[in-house]
Design a protein around this motif. Structure first.
Motif, PDB file in Angstrom:
ATOM      1  N   ALA A  55       0.805  -1.215   0.000  1.00 30.50           N
ATOM      2  CA  ALA A  55       0.000   0.000   0.000  1.00 30.50           C
ATOM      3  C   ALA A  55       0.846   1.276   0.000  1.00 30.50           C
ATOM      4  CB  ALA A  55      -0.937   0.003   1.208  1.00 30.50           C
ATOM      5  N   ALA A  56       2.114   1.192   0.433  1.00 38.26           N
ATOM      6  CA  ALA A  56       2.868   2.439   0.575  1.00 38.26           C
ATOM      7  C   ALA A  56       4.321   2.376   0.112  1.00 38.26           C
ATOM      8  CB  ALA A  56       2.834   2.894   2.034  1.00 38.26           C
ATOM      9  N   GLU A  57       4.915   1.213   0.020  1.00 40.45           N
ATOM     10  CA  GLU A  57       6.332   1.122  -0.323  1.00 40.45           C
ATOM     11  C   GLU A  57       6.582   1.483  -1.784  1.00 40.45           C
ATOM     12  OE1 GLU A  57       8.716   0.504   2.018  1.00 40.45           O
ATOM     13  OE2 GLU A  57       6.997   0.546   3.372  1.00 40.45           O
ATOM     14  N   VAL A  58       7.764   2.032  -2.034  1.00 43.47           N
ATOM     15  CA  VAL A  58       8.179   2.371  -3.396  1.00 43.47           C
ATOM     16  C   VAL A  58       9.572   1.789  -3.596  1.00 43.47           C
ATOM     17  CG1 VAL A  58       8.591   4.219  -5.062  1.00 43.47           C
ATOM     18  CG2 VAL A  58       6.857   4.516  -3.302  1.00 43.47           C
ATOM     19  N   ASP A  59       9.628   0.473  -3.776  1.00 44.99           N
ATOM     20  CA  ASP A  59      10.935  -0.171  -3.943  1.00 44.99           C
ATOM     21  C   ASP A  59      11.090  -0.797  -5.325  1.00 44.99           C
ATOM     22  OD1 ASP A  59       9.160  -2.218  -3.605  1.00 44.99           O
ATOM     23  OD2 ASP A  59      10.150  -3.115  -1.877  1.00 44.99           O
ATOM     24  N   ASP A  60      10.227  -0.390  -6.246  1.00 42.52           N
ATOM     25  CA  ASP A  60      10.250  -0.910  -7.601  1.00 42.52           C
ATOM     26  C   ASP A  60      10.040   0.281  -8.539  1.00 42.52           C
ATOM     27  OD1 ASP A  60       8.288  -1.829  -9.964  1.00 42.52           O
ATOM     28  OD2 ASP A  60       9.585  -3.513  -9.428  1.00 42.52           O
ATOM     29  N   ALA A  72       7.138   3.648  -8.450  1.00 41.31           N
ATOM     30  CA  ALA A  72       7.447   5.081  -8.380  1.00 41.31           C
ATOM     31  C   ALA A  72       6.521   5.910  -9.263  1.00 41.31           C
ATOM     32  CB  ALA A  72       8.903   5.321  -8.771  1.00 41.31           C
ATOM     33  N   ALA A  73       5.811   5.278 -10.166  1.00 43.41           N
ATOM     34  CA  ALA A  73       4.901   5.990 -11.061  1.00 43.41           C
ATOM     35  C   ALA A  73       3.812   6.728 -10.303  1.00 43.41           C
ATOM     36  CB  ALA A  73       4.265   5.026 -12.056  1.00 43.41           C
ATOM     37  N   VAL A  74       3.432   6.232  -9.145  1.00 46.45           N
ATOM     38  CA  VAL A  74       2.336   6.816  -8.388  1.00 46.45           C
ATOM     39  C   VAL A  74       2.819   7.506  -7.112  1.00 46.45           C
ATOM     40  CG1 VAL A  74       0.163   6.313  -7.179  1.00 46.45           C
ATOM     41  CG2 VAL A  74       0.707   5.135  -9.321  1.00 46.45           C
ATOM     42  N   LEU A  75       3.652   6.852  -6.333  1.00 46.64           N
ATOM     43  CA  LEU A  75       4.069   7.413  -5.046  1.00 46.64           C
ATOM     44  C   LEU A  75       5.550   7.733  -4.976  1.00 46.64           C
ATOM     45  CD1 LEU A  75       1.958   5.301  -2.512  1.00 46.64           C
ATOM     46  CD2 LEU A  75       1.503   7.587  -3.405  1.00 46.64           C
ATOM     47  N   GLY A  76       6.221   7.756  -6.133  1.00 47.78           N
ATOM     48  CA  GLY A  76       7.650   8.041  -6.147  1.00 47.78           C
ATOM     49  C   GLY A  76       7.950   9.524  -6.169  1.00 47.78           C
ATOM     50  N   GLY A  77       9.223   9.823  -6.282  1.00 50.81           N
ATOM     51  CA  GLY A  77       9.679  11.197  -6.363  1.00 50.81           C
ATOM     52  C   GLY A  77      10.110  11.740  -5.016  1.00 50.81           C
ATOM     53  N   THR A 133      14.585   9.477 -13.710  1.00 49.05           N
ATOM     54  CA  THR A 133      13.603   8.641 -13.007  1.00 49.05           C
ATOM     55  C   THR A 133      12.381   8.414 -13.874  1.00 49.05           C
ATOM     56  OG1 THR A 133      14.393   9.467 -10.869  1.00 49.05           O
ATOM     57  CG2 THR A 133      12.211   8.433 -10.906  1.00 49.05           C
ATOM     58  N   VAL A 134      11.943   9.441 -14.579  1.00 50.44           N
ATOM     59  CA  VAL A 134      10.796   9.309 -15.485  1.00 50.44           C
ATOM     60  C   VAL A 134      11.098   8.256 -16.554  1.00 50.44           C
ATOM     61  CG1 VAL A 134       9.437  10.495 -17.267  1.00 50.44           C
ATOM     62  CG2 VAL A 134       9.840  11.596 -15.053  1.00 50.44           C
ATOM     63  N   GLN A 182      11.151  14.867 -20.182  1.00 53.21           N
ATOM     64  CA  GLN A 182      10.529  15.751 -19.188  1.00 53.21           C
ATOM     65  C   GLN A 182      10.566  15.137 -17.797  1.00 53.21           C
ATOM     66  OE1 GLN A 182       6.738  16.024 -21.253  1.00 53.21           O
ATOM     67  NE2 GLN A 182       7.191  18.140 -21.811  1.00 53.21           N
ATOM     68  N   ALA A 183      10.587  16.020 -16.805  1.00 48.64           N
ATOM     69  CA  ALA A 183      10.406  15.617 -15.425  1.00 48.64           C
ATOM     70  C   ALA A 183       8.897  15.590 -15.165  1.00 48.64           C
ATOM     71  CB  ALA A 183      11.093  16.608 -14.495  1.00 48.64           C
ATOM     72  N   VAL A 184       8.508  15.115 -13.990  1.00 48.46           N
ATOM     73  CA  VAL A 184       7.094  14.986 -13.652  1.00 48.46           C
ATOM     74  C   VAL A 184       6.851  15.493 -12.230  1.00 48.46           C
ATOM     75  CG1 VAL A 184       5.333  13.243 -13.047  1.00 48.46           C
ATOM     76  CG2 VAL A 184       6.533  13.104 -15.234  1.00 48.46           C
ATOM     77  N   LEU A 185       5.753  16.215 -12.055  1.00 49.97           N
ATOM     78  CA  LEU A 185       5.245  16.580 -10.730  1.00 49.97           C
ATOM     79  C   LEU A 185       4.010  15.738 -10.462  1.00 49.97           C
ATOM     80  CD1 LEU A 185       5.233  20.494 -10.573  1.00 49.97           C
ATOM     81  CD2 LEU A 185       6.598  18.933  -9.179  1.00 49.97           C
ATOM     82  N   LEU A 186       3.911  15.198  -9.252  1.00 50.89           N
ATOM     83  CA  LEU A 186       2.732  14.461  -8.811  1.00 50.89           C
ATOM     84  C   LEU A 186       2.201  15.097  -7.540  1.00 50.89           C
ATOM     85  CD1 LEU A 186       4.050  10.780  -9.093  1.00 50.89           C
ATOM     86  CD2 LEU A 186       2.606  11.993 -10.734  1.00 50.89           C
ATOM     87  N   ALA A 187       0.888  15.078  -7.361  1.00 49.74           N
ATOM     88  CA  ALA A 187       0.294  15.572  -6.130  1.00 49.74           C
ATOM     89  C   ALA A 187      -1.003  14.838  -5.862  1.00 49.74           C
ATOM     90  CB  ALA A 187       0.020  17.068  -6.230  1.00 49.74           C
ATOM     91  N   ILE A 188      -1.244  14.566  -4.604  1.00 49.47           N
ATOM     92  CA  ILE A 188      -2.530  14.008  -4.178  1.00 49.47           C
ATOM     93  C   ILE A 188      -3.331  15.178  -3.638  1.00 49.47           C
ATOM     94  CG2 ILE A 188      -3.727  12.417  -2.645  1.00 49.47           C
ATOM     95  CD1 ILE A 188      -1.209  10.645  -2.788  1.00 49.47           C
ATOM     96  N   VAL A 189      -4.468  15.415  -4.274  1.00 47.52           N
ATOM     97  CA  VAL A 189      -5.299  16.572  -3.922  1.00 47.52           C
ATOM     98  C   VAL A 189      -6.668  16.126  -3.448  1.00 47.52           C
ATOM     99  CG1 VAL A 189      -4.091  18.123  -5.482  1.00 47.52           C
ATOM    100  CG2 VAL A 189      -6.063  16.876  -6.310  1.00 47.52           C
TER     101      VAL A 189
END
Length: 167
Positions: free
Chosen positions: A62-67, A71-76, A95-96, A160-167
Motif C-alpha cells: 500500500a505504501a512502499e516504493v521499492d520498484d 514510483a509511477a504513483v508514489l515516487g519522487g 527517473t521518469v 521531461q520531469a514529472v510533478l505528482l500531487a494528491i489533492v
C-alpha cells in the motif's frame, strides 16, 4: 471529491523554475489561486481515486516504493508546499525514463492477475469498497493504468520531469 492523484509533465524551463523556487510548484499544478478569475489548469494526468489501487497493483504494497513501476504513483522527492495530502513530489528526467520503461514491461493482463479485492480491502487501499465489488478492475483500474502508461511514455519521450500531487 476525495483524494485524487494528478500529474504534470515539466519542460526544461519549468523544471529549472521549480528547482530554483519550489513555490513555483503550486502555480504549475493549481494556477494562480489568488486570482479569482483564474482557472485551475487541467492536469495532464488525473488518476482520480484509482491511484492507490494502481500503486498497490504495481508495488504489491500500500505504501512502499521499492520498484521502478511503483514510483509511477508514489515516487519522487517532496517539493513545494504541503497541498492537503502531503507535498507534491518531483520525479527527475532520468527517473521518469526508468518508470516509463518499467511500466512498458507490464500490461493490463498482468495487473488484472494481481487484482485481488480481498487483499486490497485487507491492505486498506483507498477508496475502499473492494470486497463488496464496488470498484471493478476493467471499468476503474484498466483505463487508469492506460492513462498512467501514456503519461510516462510521453514524458520520457520528451525528456521531461514529472510533478505528482494528491489533492
Amino acid at each position: 471529491m476525495g483524494m485524487e492523484l494528478i500529474g504534470r509533465r515539466l519542460s526544461v524551463e519549468e523544471l529549472r523554475a521549480v528547482l530554483d523556487d519550489p513555490a513555483t510548484v503550486s502555480l504549475l499544478l493549481f494556477g494562480d489561486l489568488d486570482d479569482e478569475d483564474a482557472e485551475m489548469p487541467d492536469p495532464e494526468l488525473d488518476l482520480h481515486k484509482s491511484w492507490h489501487a494502481l500503486h498497490y497493483l504495481l508495488a504489491g504494497t500500500a505504501a512502499e516504493v521499492d520498484d521502478p513501476a511503483a514510483a509511477a504513483v508514489l515516487g519522487g522527492v517532496d517539493i513545494g508546499e504541503e497541498g492537503g495530502y502531503g507535498p507534491p513530489r518531483l520525479l527527475d528526467v532520468e527517473t521518469v525514463r526508468v518508470v516509463a520503461a518499467a511500466l512498458d514491461m507490464l500490461d493490463v493482463d498482468t495487473l488484472r492477475a494481481r487484482f485481488d479485492p480481498d487483499a486490497l480491502a485487507s491492505a486498506d487501499v483507498y477508496p475502499g469498497g473492494w470486497a463488496r465489488g464496488v470498484n471493478d478492475f476493467d471499468k476503474f483500474l484498466a483505463p487508469a493504468f492506460a492513462d498512467l502508461c501514456r503519461f510516462y511514455r510521453s514524458a520520457a519521450g520528451e525528456n521531461q520531469a514529472v510533478l505528482l500531487a494528491i489533492v
